[in-house]
Design an enzyme around this catalytic site. Structure first.
Site, PDB file in Angstrom:
ATOM      1  N   SER A  23       0.917  -1.078  -0.079  1.00 48.07           N
ATOM      2  CA  SER A  23      -0.100  -0.074   0.110  1.00 48.07           C
ATOM      3  C   SER A  23       0.815   1.279   0.040  1.00 48.07           C
ATOM      4  CB  SER A  23      -0.816  -0.200   1.123  1.00 48.07           C
ATOM      5  OG  SER A  23      -1.616   1.294   1.383  1.00 48.07           O
ATOM      6  N   HIS A  48      -0.834  -1.128  -4.506  1.00 42.54           N
ATOM      7  CA  HIS A  48      -2.305  -0.729  -3.810  1.00 42.54           C
ATOM      8  C   HIS A  48      -2.322   0.546  -3.587  1.00 42.54           C
ATOM      9  CE1 HIS A  48      -6.061  -1.872  -1.701  1.00 42.54           C
ATOM     10  NE2 HIS A  48      -5.627  -0.966  -0.707  1.00 42.54           N
ATOM     11  N   ASP A  50      -4.613   3.663  -1.858  1.00 42.23           N
ATOM     12  CA  ASP A  50      -5.546   3.965  -0.805  1.00 42.23           C
ATOM     13  C   ASP A  50      -6.219   5.528  -1.149  1.00 42.23           C
ATOM     14  OD1 ASP A  50      -4.081   1.958   1.394  1.00 42.23           O
ATOM     15  OD2 ASP A  50      -6.023   1.477   0.589  1.00 42.23           O
ATOM     16  N   MET A  52      -8.764   8.141   0.013  1.00 42.05           N
ATOM     17  CA  MET A  52      -9.534   8.454   1.082  1.00 42.05           C
ATOM     18  C   MET A  52     -10.101   9.994   0.996  1.00 42.05           C
ATOM     19  SD  MET A  52      -7.432   6.947   4.194  1.00 42.05           S
ATOM     20  CE  MET A  52      -6.732   5.080   4.056  1.00 42.05           C
ATOM     21  N   HIS A  81      -8.128   1.531  -4.321  1.00 43.03           N
ATOM     22  CA  HIS A  81      -9.251   1.135  -3.231  1.00 43.03           C
ATOM     23  C   HIS A  81      -9.627   2.590  -3.047  1.00 43.03           C
ATOM     24  CE1 HIS A  81      -9.606   0.077   1.412  1.00 43.03           C
ATOM     25  NE2 HIS A  81     -10.976  -0.104   0.538  1.00 43.03           N
ATOM     26  N   MET A  83     -12.227   4.765  -0.917  1.00 47.13           N
ATOM     27  CA  MET A  83     -12.851   4.900   0.487  1.00 47.13           C
ATOM     28  C   MET A  83     -13.480   6.248   0.441  1.00 47.13           C
ATOM     29  SD  MET A  83     -10.015   3.267   2.645  1.00 47.13           S
ATOM     30  CE  MET A  83      -8.732   3.366   1.433  1.00 47.13           C
ATOM     31  N   MET A 152     -11.936  -5.950   4.770  1.00 44.23           N
ATOM     32  CA  MET A 152     -11.111  -5.029   5.400  1.00 44.23           C
ATOM     33  C   MET A 152     -10.964  -5.760   6.745  1.00 44.23           C
ATOM     34  SD  MET A 152     -10.464  -2.312   3.700  1.00 44.23           S
ATOM     35  CE  MET A 152      -9.459  -1.725   5.267  1.00 44.23           C
ATOM     36  N   GLY A 157      -9.290   3.867   7.031  1.00 48.79           N
ATOM     37  CA  GLY A 157      -9.228   5.260   7.161  1.00 48.79           C
ATOM     38  C   GLY A 157      -7.659   5.387   7.742  1.00 48.79           C
ATOM     39  N   GLY A 159      -3.576   3.483   8.038  1.00 47.36           N
ATOM     40  CA  GLY A 159      -2.512   2.443   8.202  1.00 47.36           C
ATOM     41  C   GLY A 159      -1.891   2.310   9.471  1.00 47.36           C
ATOM     42  N   GLY A 160      -1.259   1.214   9.730  1.00 47.15           N
ATOM     43  CA  GLY A 160      -0.843   0.929  10.786  1.00 47.15           C
ATOM     44  C   GLY A 160      -1.462   0.428  11.966  1.00 47.15           C
ATOM     45  N   ASP A 187      -6.980  -6.483   3.631  1.00 46.86           N
ATOM     46  CA  ASP A 187      -6.214  -5.124   3.874  1.00 46.86           C
ATOM     47  C   ASP A 187      -6.616  -4.584   5.201  1.00 46.86           C
ATOM     48  OD1 ASP A 187      -7.191  -2.236   2.001  1.00 46.86           O
ATOM     49  OD2 ASP A 187      -5.493  -2.786   3.227  1.00 46.86           O
ATOM     50  N   GLY A 188      -5.428  -4.270   5.819  1.00 48.21           N
ATOM     51  CA  GLY A 188      -5.180  -3.932   7.228  1.00 48.21           C
ATOM     52  C   GLY A 188      -4.639  -4.762   8.176  1.00 48.21           C
ATOM     53  N   GLY A 189      -3.360  -4.150   8.826  1.00 46.21           N
ATOM     54  CA  GLY A 189      -2.672  -5.264  10.042  1.00 46.21           C
ATOM     55  C   GLY A 189      -2.025  -6.210   9.169  1.00 46.21           C
ATOM     56  N   GLY A 209       1.102  -2.206   4.106  1.00 47.69           N
ATOM     57  CA  GLY A 209       1.565  -0.864   4.154  1.00 47.69           C
ATOM     58  C   GLY A 209       2.590  -0.678   5.160  1.00 47.69           C
ATOM     59  N   SER A 210       2.407  -0.717   6.495  1.00 49.28           N
ATOM     60  CA  SER A 210       3.490  -0.487   7.322  1.00 49.28           C
ATOM     61  C   SER A 210       4.249  -1.774   7.395  1.00 49.28           C
ATOM     62  CB  SER A 210       2.780  -0.036   8.617  1.00 49.28           C
ATOM     63  OG  SER A 210       1.739  -1.011   8.926  1.00 49.28           O
TER      64      SER A 210
HETATM   65  C1  DX5 Z   1      -6.646   1.407   5.457  1.00 54.92           C
HETATM   66  C2  DX5 Z   1      -6.288   1.091   3.901  1.00 54.92           C
HETATM   67  C3  DX5 Z   1      -5.055   0.050   3.951  1.00 54.92           C
HETATM   68  C4  DX5 Z   1      -3.934   0.633   4.720  1.00 54.92           C
HETATM   69  C5  DX5 Z   1      -3.072  -0.715   5.156  1.00 54.92           C
HETATM   70  O1  DX5 Z   1      -7.839   1.899   5.152  1.00 54.92           O
HETATM   71  O2  DX5 Z   1      -7.372   0.544   3.074  1.00 54.92           O
HETATM   72  O3  DX5 Z   1      -4.509  -0.134   2.599  1.00 54.92           O
HETATM   73  O4  DX5 Z   1      -3.036   1.419   4.009  1.00 54.92           O
HETATM   74  O5  DX5 Z   1      -2.062  -0.266   6.072  1.00 54.92           O
HETATM   75  P1  DX5 Z   1      -1.288  -1.406   6.880  1.00 54.92           P
HETATM   76  O6  DX5 Z   1      -0.812  -2.380   6.248  1.00 54.92           O
HETATM   77  O7  DX5 Z   1      -0.318  -0.336   7.517  1.00 54.92           O
HETATM   78  O8  DX5 Z   1      -2.682  -1.633   7.929  1.00 54.92           O
HETATM   79 ZN    ZN Z   2      -6.576  -0.309   1.102  1.00 55.95          ZN
END
Ligand code: DX5
Ligand code: ZN
Length: 240
Positions: A23, A48, A50, A52, A81, A83, A152, A157, A159-160, A187-189, A209-210
């Protein structure tokens, strides 16, 4: 740099097996091009992105101008993606900017089929995403129409955030609705451990992402995640 005659198209039709999708939200935007070069060198097949709008989610991130610059910089497929509260409006903008696949949120529209049809007209990949609180059955009617379902595993909203283990049953329920040619993205964590847990339940596309860009060893993280999910993705697919 991309040459103009490259045919954009639905990346999900071309990719096989587990896919790691870093991401860009976790990037250092002051040197985004270098970050993309580092990621490209690890062998990843998709980026990916994101988006927002500060309304559907309480954060503002990447708009069409950034996607346009990333498009001009790399040939890697862009898994966008969105949002946003008004996906119908933004689908056009991100298609123009160079997205290869667009995933919209089922909670953000009353006419998902119209969005799917429009993405098909545009020749893009089609994904539908849903928040942790939205039940799997919400997409039962249209699940056959999409290339990918994004589950999700954090509240969208930021990352991390911490991975939500109670999403594992939902991943399994969604996998049971999908045919073998369709993808299940989480997606997420996502990291080595949570990625493997998701793969065991049927995920085959892993946004991170992180875990990938937050550390010093980007290549090491990509390879560790790839190894962690590889075995289980194969096994899950065989059981279909
Ligand atoms: C959150 C995003 C994710 C996010 C993932 O709303 O859709 O793609 O960037 O980041 P990590 O992997 O750090 O949770
Ligand atoms: Zn995403």
């Amino acid at each position: 740099m991309e040459t103009m005659d490259i045919q954009r198209g639905n990346p999900w039709k071309q990719l096989a097996g587990p896919v790691i999708a870093p991401s860009l939200l976790a990037s250092d935007f002051a040197c985004l091009g270098q970050q993309i070069d580092i990621l490209t060198a690890t062998g990843i097949e998709v980026l990916h992105v994101d988006v927002m709008d500060g309304h559907f989610v309480p954060n503002l991130s990447i708009g069409p101008p950034v996607v346009k610059s990333v498009r001009a910089y790399t040939d890697l497929p862009l898994d966008v993606h969105i949002m946003v509260t008004d996906p119908a409006y933004y689908i056009e903008r991100f298609a123009e900017a160079g997205a290869d696949s667009i995933t919209f949120h089922i909670e953000a529209t009353n006419e998902p089929q119209r969005l799917i049809d429009r993405l098909r007209e545009l020749g893009l990949g089609v994904g539908v995403a849903f928040r942790p609180a939205t039940p799997a059955k919400k997409i039962a009617d249209l699940v056959g129409e999409v290339d990918m379902v994004l589950v999700m595993t954090v509240e969208p909203g930021y990352g991390g955030q911490e991975f939500m283990p109670d999403m594992l049953d939902k991943i399994e329920a969604i996998r049971a609705m999908l045919s073998s040619g369709q993808r299940l993205e989480v997606d997420g964590g996502i990291d080595q451990k949570t990625g493997r847990l998701c793969a065991r339940r049927g995920a085959d596309t892993f946004v991170a992402g992180s875990y990938i860009l937050g550390g010093k060893d980007v290549a090491g993280a990509v390879h560790a995640l790839t190894r962690a999910v590889a075995g289980d993705v194969g096994r899950t697919m065989e059981n279909l």
